[in-house]
Write a protein that holds these residues in place. Structure first.
Motif, short mmCIF file in Angstrom:
data_model
loop_
_atom_site.label_atom_id
_atom_site.label_comp_id
_atom_site.label_asym_id
_atom_site.label_seq_id
_atom_site.Cartn_x
_atom_site.Cartn_y
_atom_site.Cartn_z
N SER A 120 8.82 -3.24 10.56
CA SER A 120 7.73 -4.37 10.24
C SER A 120 6.55 -3.78 9.95
O SER A 120 6.11 -2.76 10.57
CB SER A 120 7.75 -5.35 11.44
OG SER A 120 6.64 -6.27 11.27
N ASN A 121 5.53 -4.17 8.99
CA ASN A 121 4.37 -3.91 8.97
C ASN A 121 3.52 -5.32 9.05
O ASN A 121 3.20 -5.98 8.12
CB ASN A 121 4.06 -3.43 7.49
CG ASN A 121 2.49 -3.20 7.26
OD1 ASN A 121 1.87 -3.04 8.02
ND2 ASN A 121 2.22 -3.24 5.89
N PRO A 122 3.26 -5.66 10.37
CA PRO A 122 2.82 -6.87 10.59
C PRO A 122 1.18 -6.77 10.68
O PRO A 122 0.76 -5.77 10.31
CB PRO A 122 3.23 -7.08 12.21
CG PRO A 122 2.98 -5.60 12.82
CD PRO A 122 3.61 -4.84 11.44
N ARG A 165 0.74 -1.43 -0.06
CA ARG A 165 -0.02 0.07 -0.19
C ARG A 165 0.70 1.26 -0.07
O ARG A 165 1.88 1.13 0.50
CB ARG A 165 -0.88 0.09 1.24
CG ARG A 165 -2.38 -0.45 1.09
CD ARG A 165 -2.40 -2.13 1.04
NE ARG A 165 -3.73 -2.63 1.22
CZ ARG A 165 -4.14 -3.83 0.88
NH1 ARG A 165 -2.86 -4.77 0.69
NH2 ARG A 165 -5.22 -4.25 1.30
N GLN A 166 0.20 2.30 -0.49
CA GLN A 166 0.91 3.49 -0.45
C GLN A 166 1.55 4.30 1.02
O GLN A 166 2.22 4.52 1.30
CB GLN A 166 0.07 4.59 -1.21
CG GLN A 166 0.94 5.94 -1.41
CD GLN A 166 -0.01 6.91 -2.30
OE1 GLN A 166 -1.10 6.87 -2.12
NE2 GLN A 166 0.84 7.80 -2.75
N ASP A 167 0.18 3.76 1.87
CA ASP A 167 0.42 4.17 3.29
C ASP A 167 1.72 3.73 3.79
O ASP A 167 2.67 4.31 4.49
CB ASP A 167 -0.39 3.49 4.21
CG ASP A 167 -1.84 4.04 3.92
OD1 ASP A 167 -1.74 5.20 3.40
OD2 ASP A 167 -2.70 3.44 4.41
N THR A 168 2.62 2.67 3.30
CA THR A 168 3.50 1.78 3.78
C THR A 168 4.78 2.56 3.30
O THR A 168 5.91 2.58 3.94
CB THR A 168 3.67 0.35 3.42
OG1 THR A 168 2.62 -0.28 3.91
CG2 THR A 168 5.11 -0.44 4.03
N GLU A 169 4.62 3.53 2.08
CA GLU A 169 5.63 4.25 1.82
C GLU A 169 6.01 5.32 2.80
O GLU A 169 7.44 5.53 2.91
CB GLU A 169 5.41 4.92 0.51
CG GLU A 169 5.00 4.01 -0.84
CD GLU A 169 5.04 4.56 -2.15
OE1 GLU A 169 5.07 5.90 -2.19
OE2 GLU A 169 4.86 3.89 -3.21
N THR A 170 5.11 5.61 3.56
CA THR A 170 5.52 6.50 4.78
C THR A 170 6.41 5.81 5.64
O THR A 170 7.45 6.48 6.29
CB THR A 170 4.36 7.09 5.67
OG1 THR A 170 3.36 7.73 4.48
CG2 THR A 170 4.67 7.87 6.47
N LEU A 171 6.42 4.70 5.93
CA LEU A 171 7.22 3.97 6.70
C LEU A 171 8.59 3.79 6.34
O LEU A 171 9.53 3.75 6.83
CB LEU A 171 6.77 2.38 6.97
CG LEU A 171 7.47 1.45 7.55
CD1 LEU A 171 7.59 1.64 9.00
CD2 LEU A 171 6.86 0.00 7.59
N GLY A 211 6.42 -10.35 3.84
CA GLY A 211 5.47 -10.43 2.52
C GLY A 211 6.17 -10.47 1.27
O GLY A 211 6.98 -10.93 0.75
N SER A 212 5.83 -9.43 0.26
CA SER A 212 6.33 -9.33 -0.90
C SER A 212 7.99 -8.92 -0.98
O SER A 212 8.48 -9.05 -1.90
CB SER A 212 5.52 -8.76 -1.95
OG SER A 212 5.64 -7.22 -1.42
N GLY A 213 8.31 -8.58 0.12
CA GLY A 213 9.70 -7.73 0.12
C GLY A 213 9.81 -6.55 -0.02
O GLY A 213 10.77 -5.81 -0.11
N ALA A 214 8.63 -5.65 -0.14
CA ALA A 214 8.20 -4.31 -0.46
C ALA A 214 9.09 -3.45 0.30
O ALA A 214 9.78 -2.43 0.00
CB ALA A 214 6.85 -4.02 -0.52
N ILE A 215 9.22 -3.69 1.82
CA ILE A 215 9.63 -2.75 2.61
C ILE A 215 11.40 -3.09 2.51
O ILE A 215 12.27 -2.07 2.15
CB ILE A 215 9.32 -3.08 3.77
CG1 ILE A 215 7.94 -2.63 4.21
CG2 ILE A 215 10.23 -2.21 5.01
CD1 ILE A 215 7.40 -2.81 5.36
N GLY A 216 11.46 -4.34 2.74
CA GLY A 216 13.32 -4.61 2.73
C GLY A 216 13.95 -4.27 1.62
O GLY A 216 14.97 -3.73 1.54
#
Length: 279
Positions: free
Chosen positions: A184-186, A94-100, A122-127
């Motif tokens: 983390s986005n748990p 999600r776009q919200d996670t870009e803030t993270l 998850g998909s690895g988007a953050i890491g």
């Protein structure tokens, strides 16, 4: 039928089926099926579609009308400027996670060759975004889902980044290792709300959504275990659901010897990120 005619018809059908963004999804389907950019789609709308193209586009349209997210249909999602492979084994970024991720990137500027742990990857988007934007970081991604880790591997290969991938339940995946930053986005949806989620969300893996009775199960465990896995002056960043920030912040402050801590808002003004920096 021309491209423009199909787009008009598809937008109307998607709107009637309850799709929240019918015009956007129709264009995404057409761009993918026709291998066209948004500009090409706009200026070549008068071109006729051949039978094969129509079959593919109508098949995608049918799936979308039944509620399946367009990202799963096209098997891709855009995140932090990256194109990621996604399927039903992982949550759609999600776009919200870009803030993270943006907050983590700022923090990492103060750390030299930092070791980063992405829990519930998850998909690895953050890491993978962190590794792409901070190449000097040593990034580890972990998840309990073997299917999710297969998606992480696929995305890491496509992005040509080297990361460490671990299987396990939260910190069990990394043994006694320590990191300079944990992110983390748990799962954070209350169990009682799972059945009433938007129909598109119902296609996503329950394992990535269900946060237990009050939605806070994973935060309790992360807050309790983070201290054993953070180096001195290490940081913790957590995405939270709407209204959960105060409770999660209290958990984090109770579990860590915090030098500083706080909450950040997303672009919609919702308290979305709980962060802490250790002594």
């Amino acid at each position: 039928m021309t491209i423009a005619e199909w787009l008009r018809s598809a937008t109307e059908e998607l709107a009637e089926s309850g799709c929240p963004d019918p015009g956007v999804d129709a264009r995404w389907i057409a761009e993918d099926a026709l291998r066209m950019s948004p500009t090409e789609l706009r200026f070549e709308g008068h071109n006729a579609l051949n039978p094969k193209q129509l079959d593919v586009m109508n098949a995608y349209l049918s799936r979308r009308m039944q509620g399946e997210p367009v990202q799963y249909i096209l098997q891709r999602a855009d995140f932090m400027g990256l194109k990621l492979y996604v399927d039903k084994r992982v949550l759609i970024p999600r776009q919200d996670t870009e803030t993270l991720v943006e907050a983590v990137i700022v923090d990492l500027q103060t750390k030299k060759r930092p070791r980063v742990l992405d829990l519930c990857a998850g998909s690895g988007a953050i890491g993978l975004s962190i590794k792409s934007l901070v190449p000097g970081a040593e990034v580890t991604l972990s998840d309990l889902s073997t299917g999710a880790l297969e998606v992480v591997k696929k995305n890491a290969h496509a992005l040509e980044v080297e990361v460490s991938i671990r299987h396990g339940d939260l910190f069990e995946a990394v043994g006694r290792e320590k990191f300079d930053l944990i992110v983390s986005n748990p799962p954070y949806i209350r169990a009682s709300e799972m059945a009433s989620l938007q129909r598109e969300v119902q296609f996503e893996p329950a394992m990535a959504l269900d946060g237990g009775l009050d939605g806070l199960d994973f935060y309790r465990r992360i807050a309790a275990g983070a201290a054993d896995h953070l180096n001195p002056l290490g940081s913790l960043y957590l995405e939270v659901g709407e209204g959960e920030a105060p409770d999660v912040l209290r958990m984090v402050r109770a579990g860590l010897d915090c030098k500083a801590s706080g909450v950040l808002k997303d672009l919609n003004g919702i308290e979305r990120i709980v962060w802490a920096r250790c002594n």
